[in-house]
Motif scaffolding. Structure first.
Motif, PDB file in Angstrom:
ATOM      1  N   VAL A 287       0.830  -1.210   0.000  1.00 36.77           N
ATOM      2  CA  VAL A 287       0.000   0.000   0.000  1.00 36.77           C
ATOM      3  C   VAL A 287       0.862   1.256   0.000  1.00 36.77           C
ATOM      4  CG1 VAL A 287      -1.659   1.327   1.353  1.00 36.77           C
ATOM      5  CG2 VAL A 287      -1.970  -1.125   1.069  1.00 36.77           C
ATOM      6  N   ASP A 288       1.902   1.280   0.865  1.00 34.43           N
ATOM      7  CA  ASP A 288       2.760   2.465   0.922  1.00 34.43           C
ATOM      8  C   ASP A 288       3.507   2.682  -0.384  1.00 34.43           C
ATOM      9  OD1 ASP A 288       1.886   2.867   3.427  1.00 34.43           O
ATOM     10  OD2 ASP A 288       3.725   2.272   4.459  1.00 34.43           O
ATOM     11  N   THR A 289       3.936   1.582  -1.007  1.00 33.44           N
ATOM     12  CA  THR A 289       4.629   1.717  -2.291  1.00 33.44           C
ATOM     13  C   THR A 289       3.696   2.283  -3.348  1.00 33.44           C
ATOM     14  OG1 THR A 289       6.067  -0.162  -1.748  1.00 33.44           O
ATOM     15  CG2 THR A 289       5.936   0.481  -4.058  1.00 33.44           C
ATOM     16  N   GLU A 290       2.482   1.722  -3.419  1.00 33.13           N
ATOM     17  CA  GLU A 290       1.523   2.227  -4.393  1.00 33.13           C
ATOM     18  C   GLU A 290       1.192   3.698  -4.130  1.00 33.13           C
ATOM     19  OE1 GLU A 290       0.172   0.691  -7.092  1.00 33.13           O
ATOM     20  OE2 GLU A 290       1.680  -0.824  -6.698  1.00 33.13           O
ATOM     21  N   ARG A 291       1.088   4.048  -2.842  1.00 33.22           N
ATOM     22  CA  ARG A 291       0.776   5.436  -2.521  1.00 33.22           C
ATOM     23  C   ARG A 291       1.919   6.361  -2.922  1.00 33.22           C
ATOM     24  NH1 ARG A 291       0.197   4.890   2.575  1.00 33.22           N
ATOM     25  NH2 ARG A 291      -2.021   4.422   2.521  1.00 33.22           N
ATOM     26  N   ALA A 292       3.166   5.930  -2.649  1.00 35.34           N
ATOM     27  CA  ALA A 292       4.314   6.758  -3.011  1.00 35.34           C
ATOM     28  C   ALA A 292       4.431   6.901  -4.528  1.00 35.34           C
ATOM     29  CB  ALA A 292       5.589   6.149  -2.437  1.00 35.34           C
ATOM     30  N   ILE A 293       4.197   5.792  -5.238  1.00 31.09           N
ATOM     31  CA  ILE A 293       4.264   5.858  -6.706  1.00 31.09           C
ATOM     32  C   ILE A 293       3.162   6.770  -7.237  1.00 31.09           C
ATOM     33  CG2 ILE A 293       3.951   4.485  -8.811  1.00 31.09           C
ATOM     34  CD1 ILE A 293       5.296   2.165  -7.334  1.00 31.09           C
ATOM     35  N   ALA A 294       1.969   6.664  -6.639  1.00 29.52           N
ATOM     36  CA  ALA A 294       0.877   7.531  -7.071  1.00 29.52           C
ATOM     37  C   ALA A 294       1.215   9.007  -6.838  1.00 29.52           C
ATOM     38  CB  ALA A 294      -0.410   7.155  -6.331  1.00 29.52           C
ATOM     39  N   GLN A 295       1.889   9.292  -5.711  1.00 24.86           N
ATOM     40  CA  GLN A 295       2.289  10.671  -5.446  1.00 24.86           C
ATOM     41  C   GLN A 295       3.286  11.162  -6.485  1.00 24.86           C
ATOM     42  OE1 GLN A 295       3.720  10.536  -1.418  1.00 24.86           O
ATOM     43  NE2 GLN A 295       1.668  10.582  -0.521  1.00 24.86           N
ATOM     44  N   GLU A 296       4.255  10.281  -6.837  1.00 25.08           N
ATOM     45  CA  GLU A 296       5.229  10.677  -7.854  1.00 25.08           C
ATOM     46  C   GLU A 296       4.535  10.892  -9.206  1.00 25.08           C
ATOM     47  OE1 GLU A 296       8.256  11.449  -7.456  1.00 25.08           O
ATOM     48  OE2 GLU A 296       8.546  10.842  -5.373  1.00 25.08           O
TER      49      GLU A 296
ATOM     50  N   SER B  36      11.432   5.573 -14.879  1.00 19.10           N
ATOM     51  CA  SER B  36      10.645   4.779 -13.928  1.00 19.10           C
ATOM     52  C   SER B  36      11.483   4.204 -12.800  1.00 19.10           C
ATOM     53  CB  SER B  36       9.935   3.631 -14.666  1.00 19.10           C
ATOM     54  OG  SER B  36       9.135   4.114 -15.703  1.00 19.10           O
ATOM     55  N   ARG B  37      12.682   3.727 -13.099  1.00 19.84           N
ATOM     56  CA  ARG B  37      13.454   2.984 -12.101  1.00 19.84           C
ATOM     57  C   ARG B  37      13.734   3.801 -10.837  1.00 19.84           C
ATOM     58  NH1 ARG B  37      16.463  -1.482 -11.528  1.00 19.84           N
ATOM     59  NH2 ARG B  37      18.301  -1.367 -10.200  1.00 19.84           N
ATOM     60  N   PRO B  38      14.296   5.017 -10.919  1.00 23.26           N
ATOM     61  CA  PRO B  38      14.515   5.777  -9.678  1.00 23.26           C
ATOM     62  C   PRO B  38      13.213   6.041  -8.926  1.00 23.26           C
ATOM     63  CG  PRO B  38      15.704   6.767 -11.522  1.00 23.26           C
ATOM     64  CD  PRO B  38      14.788   5.748 -12.103  1.00 23.26           C
ATOM     65  N   LEU B  39      12.140   6.272  -9.663  1.00 20.52           N
ATOM     66  CA  LEU B  39      10.859   6.551  -9.008  1.00 20.52           C
ATOM     67  C   LEU B  39      10.403   5.358  -8.167  1.00 20.52           C
ATOM     68  CD1 LEU B  39       7.815   8.263 -10.624  1.00 20.52           C
ATOM     69  CD2 LEU B  39       7.494   6.065  -9.526  1.00 20.52           C
ATOM     70  N   TYR B  40      10.455   4.142  -8.746  1.00 16.52           N
ATOM     71  CA  TYR B  40      10.006   2.950  -8.013  1.00 16.52           C
ATOM     72  C   TYR B  40      10.951   2.606  -6.866  1.00 16.52           C
ATOM     73  CZ  TYR B  40       6.353   1.932 -11.409  1.00 16.52           C
ATOM     74  OH  TYR B  40       5.235   1.991 -12.174  1.00 16.52           O
ATOM     75  N   VAL B  41      12.248   2.763  -7.067  1.00 16.64           N
ATOM     76  CA  VAL B  41      13.214   2.436  -6.013  1.00 16.64           C
ATOM     77  C   VAL B  41      13.013   3.347  -4.808  1.00 16.64           C
ATOM     78  CG1 VAL B  41      15.662   2.454  -5.400  1.00 16.64           C
ATOM     79  CG2 VAL B  41      14.921   1.431  -7.564  1.00 16.64           C
ATOM     80  N   ASP B  42      12.891   4.651  -5.039  1.00 15.63           N
ATOM     81  CA  ASP B  42      12.694   5.587  -3.933  1.00 15.63           C
ATOM     82  C   ASP B  42      11.387   5.303  -3.199  1.00 15.63           C
ATOM     83  OD1 ASP B  42      15.043   6.773  -4.647  1.00 15.63           O
ATOM     84  OD2 ASP B  42      14.126   8.474  -5.686  1.00 15.63           O
TER      85      ASP B  42
END
Length: 654
Positions: free
Chosen positions: A55-64, A291-297
């Protein structure tokens, strides 16, 4: 960590013992149950970690992604603002008299001063309806008017006769990549006279977002609806004006039009793109971040936050398990084993549970065991004197019963605090961290709370039953009908429903302890009300039979509810014996057992008759009120005897 021996014995079972010998019981199976509890607690927490990370990953990706889309919308707004500003300027200029004339021999002075006033613009020109440039801020090649009738933007202007933005091309006058802003020239009678053209350098569309917190490989630019590249930040001169359809990023953008998508760019780099429309020009702006830096962060941030939350939850869960183990499991196991030892006749068994609240209960148990052991020795010594032996044994048993009642009360009382702790910690978990738990985790915690609350209710019922056997009785004659009406009012107010007919005779009297017999009516009338709840209509009756049984009055409570199978009637008045499932009717199996014991203390008896779905009738006998009134006043020397209606005090042992 579980401590060593839970029990110490003063004598082994299989051989005579020395005075200081001790014995250790085998390790109890409750340990394995606690291990299962630990595993059952750990598995939901592991699932919680995985879910939280997701959930937190999806939320962070959605924010980015929202950030990327925000950049695209700002970019589009800047382009729209540039076009709107220039359209307003062209509209003002087109209303000047000499511009309205569209005559090469009387050009407005603004054309001569335009480059000085606005050095950022490539040129400005007026065009007649044939496509010939009449006036221009930049001298035309050869000094003669040139025709732009063949251009894409002039053809569109003639067809649409409104403000348009042309696709990029190399200006014939400036020799630079430009996009022409074209605005029609209308006279006072709204007749089309020509067009104002403002060739705008493509560099003017640069949104200047390079200072934003984006990675170096970010790509952003403008593409027309037919796939022509208007501008981009990387090598803007390389592909400007060409059709870039066929690239995955471009095709997805033209399909998405307004939103966020993922694709590979022309350089093969996977990016998260955002597209936003520029309605004034039928263009789309795009912004693409790797995409890669966005998903890693996003993943690292989610792992860090989830680890902190999980650590706290594990601490709470560990504390709950520790309390359950130390304050409930071990003491209860010790007490249960001690009771089993006493049951097997080993009255020399002693319980050692260390310190704490339950230690007082253990001390009472040991004192009780010593009393029973002393009674056993006395019985052996008095075996030759049968009458004295029976009398002594009766005395000891009565004392043991009182101590056992006190022991049961102490056990029930000291179990409440750990149960409140379990319920409280579960409540804290649900209230403070419920949003981090999935439905399964919340269900488990609610089930733990429900079980602890259910156990607390059972303890309360057991205490009530113990008090009914321990408290001193105060017997008198009273109005049983009035008491029944009060009980009916309480029962119906706590769970009101329609369709119930109460049949209650007036003037029914009874002799006994009002408080205890009130408990009898509460249980019997409450059960009748409960077990008729499945029927749309119900009839419940309370009365007394005209015939007495062995000189005792026979009272009854009758209903037409679900009834019971008479083959199981022997279980009705046993503790924890129930004939219906908890899913159908709630209860603890203590009410009828309490009824039986209260009636038994009054010297009466209980029985029941019934059939499945044909109702049930519960009978109980009590001393005859009229006879009891006379006996109660016998020997009374006070003149107020009649006013007291023969009040009589009976000890708890009676």
């Amino acid at each position: 960590m579980i401590p060593g021996p839970l029990f110490r014995f003063t004598r082994p079972i299989h051989r005579p013992r020395a005075a200081d010998e001790t014995m250790t019981l085998p390790q109890p199976s409750i340990r394995s149950l606690l291990l299962i509890l630990v595993a059952a607690t750990g598995l939901p927490l592991v699932g919680l970690l995985a879910y939280t990370v997701y959930v937190d990953t999806e939320r962070a990706i959605a924010q980015e992604k929202n950030t990327v889309y925000s950049l695209a919308t700002v970019f589009a707004a800047n382009v729209s603002r540039i076009m709107a500003t220039n359209q307003a300027a062209l509209d003002r200029i087109s209303k000047r008299p000499r511009v309205l004339a569209v005559d090469e021999h009387q050009c407005d002075p603004i054309f001569n001063d335009f480059r000085t006033l606005f050095p950022a613009f490539a040129n400005i020109a007026s065009i007649d309806l044939s496509g010939r440039i009449v006036c221009s801020a930049v001298e035309q090649p050869g000094g003669k008017p040139i025709s732009i009738a063949h251009t894409e933007w002039f053809k569109r202007a003639m067809a649409e006769r409104r403000f348009i933005v042309g696709n990029p091309f190399v200006g014939p006058i400036t020799g630079r990549w430009v996009s022409v802003l074209v605005n029609p020239i209308y006279d006072d009678v709204n007749a089309l006279k020509g067009f104002m053209a403002l060739p705008l350098d493509l560099a003017a569309y640069d949104p200047k977002i390079s200072a934003a917190p984006i990675t170096p490989a970010t790509r952003y630019g403008i593409i027309s609806t037919d796939g022509i590249l208007i501008w981009r930040n990387e090598d803007p001169e390389k592909l400007i004006g060409t059709n870039v359809r066929g690239f995955e990023a471009v095709d997805k953008m033209l399909a998405t039009k307004d939103g966020v998508y993922e694709a590979r760019g022309a350089d093969g780099t996977a990016r998260v793109y955002a597209a936003a429309p520029v309605p004034e020009a039928n263009w789309y702006v795009f912004v693409g971040i790797p995409s890669r830096p966005l998903y890693v962060d996003a993943f690292q941030r989610a792992i860090r936050n989830s680890a902190l939350a999980l650590g706290f939850l594990l601490g709470i869960a560990g504390l709950t398990i520790y309390i359950a183990h130390r304050r409930i499991a071990l003491p209860v196991l010790a007490l249960v084993s001690g009771v089993k030892a006493i049951k097997d006749g080993r009255y020399d068994a002693r319980v050692n549970v260390g310190s704490g609240e339950v230690a007082e209960v253990a001390a009472e148990f040991n004192q009780m065991a010593e009393s029973w052991q002393a009674a056993e020795r006395q019985l052996r010594e008095l075996n030759l004197h049968l009458e004295e032996r029976i009398h002594a044994r009766t005395t000891e048993l009565e004392e043991a019963n009182r101590e056992l009642s006190a022991f049961s009360y102490s056990v029930s009382h000291d179990l409440r605090a750990p149960l409140r702790a379990i319920d409280g910690f579960c409540h804290v978990l649900l209230e403070d961290y419920g949003e981090r738990l999935d439905d399964t985790g919340r269900s488990y915690l609610n089930r733990v709370r429900k079980a602890s609350q259910h156990m607390a209710e059972i303890i309360d019922d057991m205490l009530g039953m113990a008090r009914s056997m321990r408290d001193e009785m105060h017997c008198r004659i009273f109005d049983f009908s009035a008491m029944a009406r009060t009980v009916i009012a309480d029962v119906t107010s706590s769970s009101p429903r329609d369709g119930v007919e109460w049949k209650l005779a007036d003037g029914i009297m009874a002799f006994g302890d009002e408080n205890l017999l009130g408990v009898v009516l509460q249980n019997l009338l409450g059960n009748a009300y409960k077990y008729t709840s499945k029927h749309a209509s119900a009839s419940i009756e309370f009365g007394v039979l005209p015939e007495k049984q062995d000189g005792s009055a026979v009272y009854f409570v009758k209903d037409d509810g679900v009834g019971f199978d008479m083959s199981h009637s022997g279980k009705l008045f046993g503790v924890f014996q129930r004939l219906h499932r908890d899913d159908d009717f709630d209860g603890h199996g203590i009410g009828l057992a309490t009824v039986h014991r209260v009636v038994q203390r009054h010297g009466g008896k209980t029985w029941a008759e019934g059939a499945v779905e044909q109702g049930a009738t519960f009978y109980f006998t009590l001393p005859d009120p009229e006879k009891s009134k006379v006996e109660a006043c016998m020997g009374c020397v006070e003149p107020a005897c009649d006013a007291r209606e023969g009040e009589q005090r009976v000890s708890a042992a009676g």
